[in-house]
Design a protein around this motif. Structure first.
Motif, PDB file in Angstrom:
ATOM      1  N   PRO A 309      19.958  37.303  77.316  1.00 18.50           N
ATOM      2  CA  PRO A 309      21.276  36.810  77.762  1.00 18.50           C
ATOM      3  C   PRO A 309      22.239  37.928  78.145  1.00 18.50           C
ATOM      4  N   ASP A 310      22.169  39.068  77.463  1.00 15.03           N
ATOM      5  CA  ASP A 310      23.094  40.164  77.725  1.00 15.03           C
ATOM      6  C   ASP A 310      22.508  41.077  78.801  1.00 15.03           C
ATOM      7  N   TYR A 324      18.920  43.439  70.223  1.00  7.74           N
ATOM      8  CA  TYR A 324      18.894  44.400  69.121  1.00  7.74           C
ATOM      9  C   TYR A 324      18.717  45.836  69.623  1.00  7.74           C
ATOM     10  N   ARG A 325      18.656  46.030  70.942  1.00 10.40           N
ATOM     11  CA  ARG A 325      18.639  47.392  71.472  1.00 10.40           C
ATOM     12  C   ARG A 325      19.107  47.382  72.920  1.00 10.40           C
ATOM     13  N   CYS A 326      20.120  48.227  73.195  1.00  9.85           N
ATOM     14  CA  CYS A 326      20.718  48.238  74.528  1.00  9.85           C
ATOM     15  C   CYS A 326      19.928  49.113  75.489  1.00  9.85           C
ATOM     16  N   CYS A 335      26.024  44.866  73.980  1.00  7.23           N
ATOM     17  CA  CYS A 335      25.703  45.930  74.946  1.00  7.23           C
ATOM     18  C   CYS A 335      26.648  45.904  76.153  1.00  7.23           C
ATOM     19  N   LYS A 336      27.902  45.551  75.909  1.00 10.38           N
ATOM     20  CA  LYS A 336      28.849  45.498  77.026  1.00 10.38           C
ATOM     21  C   LYS A 336      29.636  46.791  77.169  1.00 10.38           C
ATOM     22  N   LEU A 337      29.570  47.679  76.144  1.00  8.94           N
ATOM     23  CA  LEU A 337      30.363  48.893  76.153  1.00  8.94           C
ATOM     24  C   LEU A 337      29.540  50.076  76.639  1.00  8.94           C
ATOM     25  N   PRO A 338      30.107  50.892  77.531  1.00 11.55           N
ATOM     26  CA  PRO A 338      29.411  52.128  77.893  1.00 11.55           C
ATOM     27  C   PRO A 338      29.497  53.116  76.734  1.00 11.55           C
ATOM     28  N   CYS A 348      22.960  56.199  73.354  1.00  9.36           N
ATOM     29  CA  CYS A 348      24.167  57.026  73.482  1.00  9.36           C
ATOM     30  C   CYS A 348      24.120  58.250  72.575  1.00  9.36           C
ATOM     31  N   LYS A 349      22.943  58.815  72.420  1.00 10.74           N
ATOM     32  CA  LYS A 349      22.780  59.947  71.507  1.00 10.74           C
ATOM     33  C   LYS A 349      22.845  61.306  72.196  1.00 10.74           C
TER      34      LYS A 349
END
Length: 477
Positions: A309-310, A324-326, A335-338, A348-349
């Motif tokens: 869905p996302d 559960y993982r972007c 997962c809507k945020l950069p 984002c690591k």
């Protein structure tokens, strides 16, 4: 040394001769080599020993230098002292002219030699039996022999033996009969439960038993049954029970019913033979056996066919679709945020490089869209200038830093000083007029044609010397 002297020195190569041109027989009859001048014997013929080679070899020895040991001659007698033959035959269990070869343990008799020159069949041969070593004449009518050259040939093996040296054991021939003594074949077929030309292999053919494995097992779903009685001892895949009439228990299938079914639709059991889910898989699984969870990024549900869905979700729950993982570059519950500033990529690591004016990089792949800070280069601006370059986009060349060292990657300064003949913070200026060398501290000669006009590195006068002076530095009078 002339040819004759050389011949005497080396000795005659012709056995039994000495003297001029090796033309004189040695004095001792049994001498093989004698002194080339005096004729004194120094090596006997095979079978002889002693000072003048008059003595035969000692008992049980023969041949060259009497070093060979006799074989097993009959009654322990010694062999011929020259060639080692046993003139009275061999002891029990041995054969051959020298009686050194063991008879094969399972042969009944051995042809030693033909005794007639008439080679038409039948002809007479000398026979020696294995157990008693008795020799006797016997007619031969069914043995294919090259009799002019034959010394030994086996007539037949004992029952239940065959082949090379009669060492091979017969298989399970029909009714316990012996096999062919040459190739081991069972001419009348095999016993029940065996097959093959030699009848040595038990029935391996699934579902068969009996004579030549030709009878189907009594139980339809039997894979292996007893090779003689036909009683089943292993079922085909997917079946169980004494007569293999029962399918595997629910949720099991396959060989010995040991395999566990996958996640078939609505919890139904799988096919008891091959484990396939005939009505499809439960939500979140796919494959014929429905044993594999959805690995396709961004999908879930029936046969992994529904997009998560996302939008920025990489993996969502195989049944509910909850993320559960972007995807790389995104974070947060849906997962809507950069990624946060100065971070990018997988979870984002990763840290951004040295983008221009401290700006953040692309949150997905880390590229610096406005270029790099001074002294860095590359898509991600993570690599310092090198290879004698510095500055914006690493497009400026370093000066003459001492020992060829790299200059400071941002401003191009030479922190360890300059090469001889250069000065300045970046070592990009030559020495001032009248000076040269390391740190530009040396002064050019006043006797240069133009006073103090020398090369900034070497100090050599540029236009030569004034009158009365010479040398590169114009300091020699």
């Amino acid at each position: 040394m002339d040819g004759l002297t050389s011949q005497f020195y080396k000795g005659c190569p012709v056995p039994g001769y000495y003297g001029l041109n090796c033309s004189i027989p040695c004095d001792d009859t049994n001498c093989r080599y004698c002194h080339s001048e005096a004729g004194a014997c120094y090596r006997c013929k095979p079978g002889y020993q002693g000072h003048q080679c008059k003595l035969p070899c000692s008992p049980q020895y023969y041949g060259e230098l009497c070093k060979e040991t006799c074989g097993s001659c009959s009654d322990g007698m010694t062999c011929n002292h020259v060639d080692g033959t046993c003139t009275n035959g061999c002891d029990v269990g041995f054969y051959g002219e020298e009686c050194k070869t063991h008879l094969p343990p399972n042969s009944t008799k051995v042809v030693l030699y033909p005794v007639t020159t008439d080679l038409t069949v039948p002809f007479l041969v000398m026979i020696q039996t294995v157990d008693t070593a008795t020799q006797r004449l016997e007619p031969v009518t069914d043995v294919n022999l090259d009799t002019r050259d034959i010394s030994v040939n086996y007539v037949s093996c004992s029952p239940q033996y065959y082949g090379e040296l009669c060492k091979e054991t017969c298989g399970s021939c029909s009714d316990g009969m012996t096999c062919n003594h040459v190739d081991g074949t069972c001419t009348n077929g095999c016993d029940v439960g065996f097959y093959g030309e030699e009848c040595k292999t038990r029935c391996p053919v699934p579902g068969y038993y009996g004579l030549n494995c030709s009878i189907p097992c009594d139980d339809t779903n039997c894979r292996y049954c007893h090779s003689e009685t036909g009683a089943c001892y292993r079922c085909k895949p997917g079946y169980q029970g004494h007569q293999c009439k029962l399918p595997c228990s629910p949720q099991y299938y396959g060989e010995l019913c040991k395999e566990t079914c996958g996640s078939c639709s609505d919890g139904m059991t799988c096919n008891h033979v091959d484990g396939t889910c005939t009505n499809g898989c439960d939500v979140g699984f796919y494959g014929e056996e429905c044993k594999t969870r959805c690995p396709v990024p961004g999908y879930y549900g029936l046969n992994c066919s529904i997009p998560c869905p996302d939008t920025s979700c990489r993996y969502c729950h195989s049944e509910t679709g909850v993320c559960y993982r972007c995807k790389p570059g995104y974070q947060g519950h849906q997962c809507k945020l950069p990624c946060s500033p100065q971070y990018y990529g997988e979870q984002c690591k990763d840290t951004c490089g040295n983008c221009s004016e401290g700006m953040t990089c692309n949150h997905v792949n880390g590229t610096c869209t406005n270029g790099c800070d001074v002294g860095f280069y590359g898509d991600e601006c993570k690599t310092q200038c090198g290879d004698n370059l510095y500055g914006p986009s690493c497009n400026q060349t370093c000066g003459k830093c001492r020992d060829g060292k790299q200059c400071q990657y941002i401003n191009g300064s030479c922190n360890d000083g300059c090469e001889p003949g250069y000065r300045g913070n970046k070592c990009d200026e030559v020495c001032q007029f009248g000076h040269f060398g390391a740190n530009c501290t040396a002064e050019c000669s006043v006797f240069c044609r133009k006073s103090r006009d020398c090369h900034h590195v070497t100090g050599y006068c540029t236009g030569g010397c004034k009158t009365g002076w010479q040398g590169n530095y114009c300091i020699e009078g």
